[in-house]
Motif scaffolding. Structure first.
Motif, PDB file in Angstrom:
ATOM      1  N   SER A  75      21.900  43.709  47.739  1.00 52.82           N
ATOM      2  CA  SER A  75      22.579  42.923  48.786  1.00 52.82           C
ATOM      3  C   SER A  75      24.095  42.908  48.577  1.00 52.82           C
ATOM      4  O   SER A  75      24.852  42.944  49.542  1.00 52.82           O
ATOM      5  N   THR A  76      24.565  42.862  47.330  1.00 55.79           N
ATOM      6  CA  THR A  76      26.004  42.906  47.056  1.00 55.79           C
ATOM      7  C   THR A  76      26.575  44.266  47.447  1.00 55.79           C
ATOM      8  O   THR A  76      27.642  44.345  48.061  1.00 55.79           O
ATOM      9  N   THR A 122      26.739  44.380  51.190  1.00 59.77           N
ATOM     10  CA  THR A 122      27.822  43.525  51.686  1.00 59.77           C
ATOM     11  C   THR A 122      29.177  44.194  51.471  1.00 59.77           C
ATOM     12  O   THR A 122      30.055  44.128  52.341  1.00 59.77           O
ATOM     13  N   THR A 173      33.312  35.615  48.921  1.00 55.06           N
ATOM     14  CA  THR A 173      32.156  34.797  48.528  1.00 55.06           C
ATOM     15  C   THR A 173      30.947  35.614  48.106  1.00 55.06           C
ATOM     16  O   THR A 173      30.070  35.089  47.419  1.00 55.06           O
ATOM     17  N   HIS A 174      30.875  36.878  48.513  1.00 53.49           N
ATOM     18  CA  HIS A 174      29.678  37.669  48.236  1.00 53.49           C
ATOM     19  C   HIS A 174      29.908  38.904  47.356  1.00 53.49           C
ATOM     20  O   HIS A 174      28.926  39.511  46.925  1.00 53.49           O
TER      21      HIS A 174
END
Length: 192
Positions: A89-90, A93, A144-145
């Motif tokens: 997911s990182t 993103t 933030t991610h």
């Protein structure tokens, strides 16, 4: 959430290479600046300007610094974010942000031709407002991610874009949304 679109995203190799990531926006911004210089100078001479507008000499210095900082932020976010040590997911993103970054860079480079080349301050103001929104979201997304420093590095750029939107809208409004010099602006000391 945005989507990673490879065909709308700069090659990952650019983001992975620090000098390329920093120098690309500087080079493109400089090229656009030189290409629009004749119309920029002519428009600056005749257009009415609003309060708080800095001297023209501030803009090349400010934009060069902002291009370098945003290039470094993009490098950092993609380089760190796409590391195989990160979660899927990182990585996704970081790549989503790379697509947004590429789109915003295109919008950024379009502003001067819209404002000075085509004398379309309303389109340039819409462009500046879109840039502000995209980059505020991008700073939040990366910050933030992916990497908090990457998000914070975009903060001066986001602030400047807010100011640039004010300058674009203000100049457009004061000049009747026509920078061609053919329009009529009715006010004391203004062209008729």
């Amino acid at each position: 959430m945005t989507t990673y679109i490879p065909s709308l995203t700069l090659p990952e190799g650019i983001f992975q290479n620090l000098p390329a990531s920093v120098l690309l926006p500087i080079a493109f911004g400089t090229a656009v600046g030189f290409a629009t210089k004749p119309s920029t100078e002519a428009t600056e001479k005749r257009a009415l300007k609003q309060p708080l507008r800095p001297p023209a000499s501030v803009f090349p210095v400010a934009w060069t610094a902002l291009y370098a900082i945003m290039g470094y932020a993009a490098h950092r976010a993609v380089f760190l974010g796409t590391s195989p040590l990160n979660s899927p997911s990182t990585i996704l993103t970081a790549r989503h942000g790379a697509t947004l970054y590429t789109i915003q860079l295109g919008l950024n480079l379009a502003w001067m031709p819209l404002f000075y080349g085509l004398n379309k301050p309303i389109l340039a103001t819409a462009d500046a407002a879109a840039l502000f929104g995209i980059n505020a979201y991008l700073a939040w997304l990366w910050g933030t991610h992916v990497d908090s420093l990457s998000g914070w590095l975009l903060a001066p750029y986001v602030a400047w874009l807010g100011f640039a939107t004010y300058l674009s809208a203000g100049t457009g409004w004061l000049n009747g949304w026509d920078l061609s010099g053919r329009g009529s602006v009715k006010a004391e000391g203004k062209r008729e």
